[in-house]
Design an enzyme around this catalytic site. Structure first.
Site, PDB file in Angstrom:
ATOM      1  N   VAL A 278     130.076  43.422   4.403  1.00  0.00           N
ATOM      2  CA  VAL A 278     131.267  42.803   3.783  1.00  0.00           C
ATOM      3  C   VAL A 278     131.825  43.532   2.819  1.00  0.00           C
ATOM      4  O   VAL A 278     130.994  42.523   1.852  1.00  0.00           O
ATOM      5  CB  VAL A 278     132.043  41.821   4.739  1.00  0.00           C
ATOM      6  N   SER A 279     132.485  44.371   2.225  1.00  0.00           N
ATOM      7  CA  SER A 279     133.029  44.126   0.722  1.00  0.00           C
ATOM      8  C   SER A 279     133.284  43.091   0.192  1.00  0.00           C
ATOM      9  O   SER A 279     132.494  42.530  -0.610  1.00  0.00           O
ATOM     10  CB  SER A 279     134.118  45.436   1.223  1.00  0.00           C
ATOM     11  N   ASP A 280     134.036  42.110   1.002  1.00  0.00           N
ATOM     12  CA  ASP A 280     134.812  41.220   0.217  1.00  0.00           C
ATOM     13  C   ASP A 280     133.539  39.517   0.342  1.00  0.00           C
ATOM     14  O   ASP A 280     133.786  39.058  -0.653  1.00  0.00           O
ATOM     15  CB  ASP A 280     136.390  40.409   0.379  1.00  0.00           C
ATOM     16  N   CYS A 281     133.091  39.638   0.949  1.00  0.00           N
ATOM     17  CA  CYS A 281     131.298  38.994   0.902  1.00  0.00           C
ATOM     18  C   CYS A 281     130.594  39.370   0.103  1.00  0.00           C
ATOM     19  O   CYS A 281     129.915  37.931  -0.335  1.00  0.00           O
ATOM     20  CB  CYS A 281     131.119  38.732   2.933  1.00  0.00           C
TER      21      CYS A 281
ATOM     22  N   GLU B  47     132.529  37.848  -2.976  1.00  0.00           N
ATOM     23  CA  GLU B  47     132.575  36.752  -3.123  1.00  0.00           C
ATOM     24  C   GLU B  47     131.046  35.564  -3.405  1.00  0.00           C
ATOM     25  O   GLU B  47     130.696  35.201  -3.791  1.00  0.00           O
ATOM     26  CB  GLU B  47     132.820  35.673  -1.301  1.00  0.00           C
TER      27      GLU B  47
END
Ligand code: LAN
Length: 726
Positions: A452-455, A458
């Site tokens: 997942v891009s944002d995971c 983060e």
């Protein structure tokens, strides 16, 4: 699973099982499973801990803390509490409920393949459904806070009956009346029709076709399903298999009875083909386009004269994809809907003695969560990385990481993050139409295995904060692995500069005209999101401070064009629409963080100023912010009746990212969040925090810890800086 009527009390406020016997097991990589201990010996060997008690809604007995006088002290107290919710392996487990169409999938899907549940699980699932019935009419909506719909009521009613509740139990009587008032199950949306058809209480003729032959089309075709948003295609793979073989469970007494209970009219007189587009107005969010209706006319004609070799080739292609997906994800699959459809497909093809059946059954447990109100089916197999990533960053940014009493907890956090990074591409990679996963962090566990891009953003940020900013932590994640994460994120930028959720946008926008789901918006292709974009570029930007040599030019270009995307995505009123959290406060926090990276603040940038003015206008007299999940449905601000701690944190964080120069609104927000803190340092649960596909709310109960801790700790420093105090 045999249908055994259970003796269910009329009220569900007290647990139907002994809550002191339940335990949450956190095993390999952060897997969550709940267990009911039967013997005294087991109880002695495995005592109930604070994590169990907290999530079961029992008293935790954590001490009262010295009252906080400053925001920093409040943050410190917050972590003093939250630290006790960390699992032994370093991550933060959590409930991930909200959607009300998942538990029926678990129950119906298990029932049609004869897969049982433990008695205690059944009882607590029943109690959950009873507790979640709408107080006004006894029905269920698409999510826990929504109004009653046919989708929610028809499916959850069916689940209750399968689980053993009698049709004349007051909860069923009330729900049935509401279902009939809403038009009855004939008007259930497409996915409801599908579930009921598998159960043999809706005719396959009443479904719009889901031909598996789609998988035989050449990949270059613009509407080939590999171009669809990954969740949609991963759900439609097993659906097309099950539709292709017209799976139905054999009739039995319950099924015959449900055919009467679910419909106000005579089941045997229903004209099924005219039900295909019959959707209750209480449910309809994304009506069919004319194009989709036309496509269905053509496909329905084909359905009456399928070409057998083509059909079986399609069924085989779909099945191969199902097997690959199972093997890529350790039988977790991408999400809860595909999980149960895949389980049925595998059980059908390989039988109850097969390895696939057993593994699916074992991993089914990962989606079943026991909460205060009973047992639910979660939106994913957890939100492990997402929750752990945020609190890790909060601790470092607030300085709480430097306190001796927090060091052990931080060390464990880093260990978990280290284990959670995906080190290779999927086993079946191109043949499953997957994006690369090497270097990624996913949303839940490594086993689930999706980039997942944002995971990834983060996850990498959390690691860099813990490894590079603190001098007392071991360097567990090598530079090479960080570079892998960077390389991966750099493959995920779309031509407009923004980042989507799991993959690049693969299909044309007009594919949305073929959205078959009726209850979800924007699900056919990937879209770019301010939230995802921000997590990626903030991560790139922190990375380049530590490793200025590595792909500097690429990182520079990526950040620049992402900022361009964010400028364009801003609404004229000043906010950004959130797609994964509610709503403007969520996305605006991310967008302003991005703008701050390139020095755009309240005083230097019209974008940033407009956003702050927008938020300030929404601040309530109590100092807080509160928006309803309806903001996400409508893409316009809808006030919640109360201000919300989590949204207040997002709004105050936004102002701080923008370096808003006046302390008053920040102080007022801080005061509100402090005033809601309990003496043990925790915050009570308020309204639901998250959303997906525009129309379905989803819970992030750990946010009420990570964001207040983060915001209060940051605000303490920020306000002191503003006032020129050390
Ligand atoms: C999620 C949860 C996390 C979420 C974020 C990481 C917050 C987001 O920034 C990117 C998208 C992602 C990963 C996401 C996508 C859609 C999910 C998986 C969910 C909201 C959780 C449940 C939802 C899934 C689609 C639910 C099943 C329903 C279907 C319509 C298939």
């Amino acid at each position: 699973m045999s249908y055994a009527p259970l003796d269910i009390p009329p009220s569900s406020d007290k647990p139907f099982t002994d809550y002191s016997r339940w335990r949450l097991l956190s095993s390999e990589g952060g897997r969550h499973t709940w267990h009911y201990l039967k013997t005294d010996e087991e109880l002695k060997e495995w005592p109930q801990n604070t994590v169990d008690k907290f999530w079961l809604g029992m008293k935790t007995d954590l001490p009262e803390l010295p009252p906080a006088k400053t925001p920093y002290e409040a943050a410190k107290n917050g972590y003093e509490f939250y630290k006790h919710l960390q699992a032994h392996d370093g991550h933060w487990p959590g409930e991930y409920g909200g959607p009300m169409f998942l538990l029926p999938g678990l129950v119906i899907g298990s029932y049609v393949v004869g897969m049982g549940f433990k008695e205690e699980e059944k009882l607590e699932m029943i109690r959950y459904l009873m507790n979640r019935a709408h107080p006004d009419d006894g029905g269920w909506g698409i999510h826990v806070e929504g109004h009653s719909t046919v989708f929610g009521t028809g499916l959850n009613y069916t689940a209750l009956r399968i689980l053993g509740v009698n049709a004349d139990h007051p909860v069923c009587v009330r729900a049935r009346a509401t279902l009939h008032k809403l038009g009855g199950a004939a008007a259930i949306p497409a996915w409801g029709k599908f579930w009921l058809s598998l159960l043999n209480v809706y005719d396959w003729e009443g479904n719009n076709p889901v031909p598996p032959e789609l998988w035989l089309l050449p990949d270059w075709i613009p509407f080939h399903p590999h171009r669809w948003w990954i969740h949609t295609r991963t759900v439609y793979v097993p659906m097309s298999y099950l539709f292709g073989i017209k799976f139905t469970m054999p009739e039995n007494d319950l099924i015959l009875s449900l055919r009467q209970e679910l419909y106000p009219q005579d089941y045997y007189k229903i004209h099924w083909p005219s039900q295909r587009n019959n959707v209750s107005s209480a449910d309809l969010y994304a009506p069919h386009s004319g194009l989709f209706d036309a496509v269905n006319v053509v496909l329905s004609t084909y359905e009456s004269c399928t070409i057998p070799p083509l059909r079986s080739a399609g069924v085989k292609a779909a099945y191969d994809l199902i097997v690959r997906e199972d093997e890529n994800t350790g039988y977790q699959t991408l999400g809860p809907v595909s999980k149960m459809f895949n389980l049925i497909a595998r059980a059908h093809a390989e039988g109850p003695e097969s390895y696939a059946y057993k593994l699916h059954m074992e991993k089914r447990q990962d989606f079943m969560w026991l909460g205060e109100e009973g047992m639910m089916m979660c939106g994913t197999n957890g939100s492990q990385l997402w929750d752990t990533g945020f609190i890790a960053q909060a601790l470092v940014e607030t300085g709480l990481a430097y306190l001796d009493e927090n060091k052990e907890s931080l060390g464990k956090t880093l260990e978990w993050l280290d284990e959670a990074q995906i080190l290779d591409d999927p086993k079946h990679y191109r043949s499953s139409y997957r994006h690369s996963t090497k270097g990624a962090w996913g949303f839940s566990t490594k086993e689930q295995g999706y980039t997942v891009s944002d995971c990834t953003g983060e996850g990498l940020k959390a690691v860099m904060y813990l490894q590079n900013d603190l001098d007392f932590t071991p360097k567990l994640v090598s530079e090479r692995r960080m570079f892998d994460a960077i390389d991966l994120m750099l493959t995920l930028q779309n031509p407009g500069g923004g980042f989507a959720s799991y993959e690049l946008i693969r299909g044309p926008k007009w594919l949305e005209w073929l959205n078959p789901a009726e209850v979800f918006g924007d699900i056919m292709i990937e879209y770019t999101y301010p939230e995802c974009t921000t997590s990626v570029i903030t991560s790139l930007s922190i990375f380049r401070k530590h490793y200025p040599q590595y792909r500097a030019g690429d990182i520079d270009r990526t950040i620049k064009s992402a900022i361009g995307y964010l400028h364009k995505a801003q609404k004229p009123e000043g906010g950004w629409v959130g797609s994964w959290g509610i709503c403007f406060t969520y996305a605006t926090q991310f967008a302003l963080e991005s703008l701050s990276l390139v020095g755009e603040t309240y005083e230097t940038s019209p974008y940033s100023r407009r956003a702050c003015d927008f938020l300030l206008e929404k601040q309530r007299t109590d100092g807080g912010w509160g928006e309803s999940y309806k903001s996400c449905e409508r893409s316009e601000w809808v006030e919640h009746e109360n201000s919300q701690v989590v949204q207040t944190c997002w709004a105050v964080m936004s102002l701080m990212y923008a370096r808003y120069p006046h302390p008053e609104p920040i102080e007022k927000g801080v005061r509100l969040v402090m005033s809601r803190q309990r003496p043990d340092g925790s915050w009570p649960q308020e309204a639901i925090e998250g959303v997906f596909n525009k129309n379905c709310a989803i819970a992030y109960p750990n946010f009420k810890f990570s964001f207040p801790i983060w915001m209060l700790g940051k605000a303490d420093q920020y306000l002191r800086d503003l006032k020129g105090k050390p």
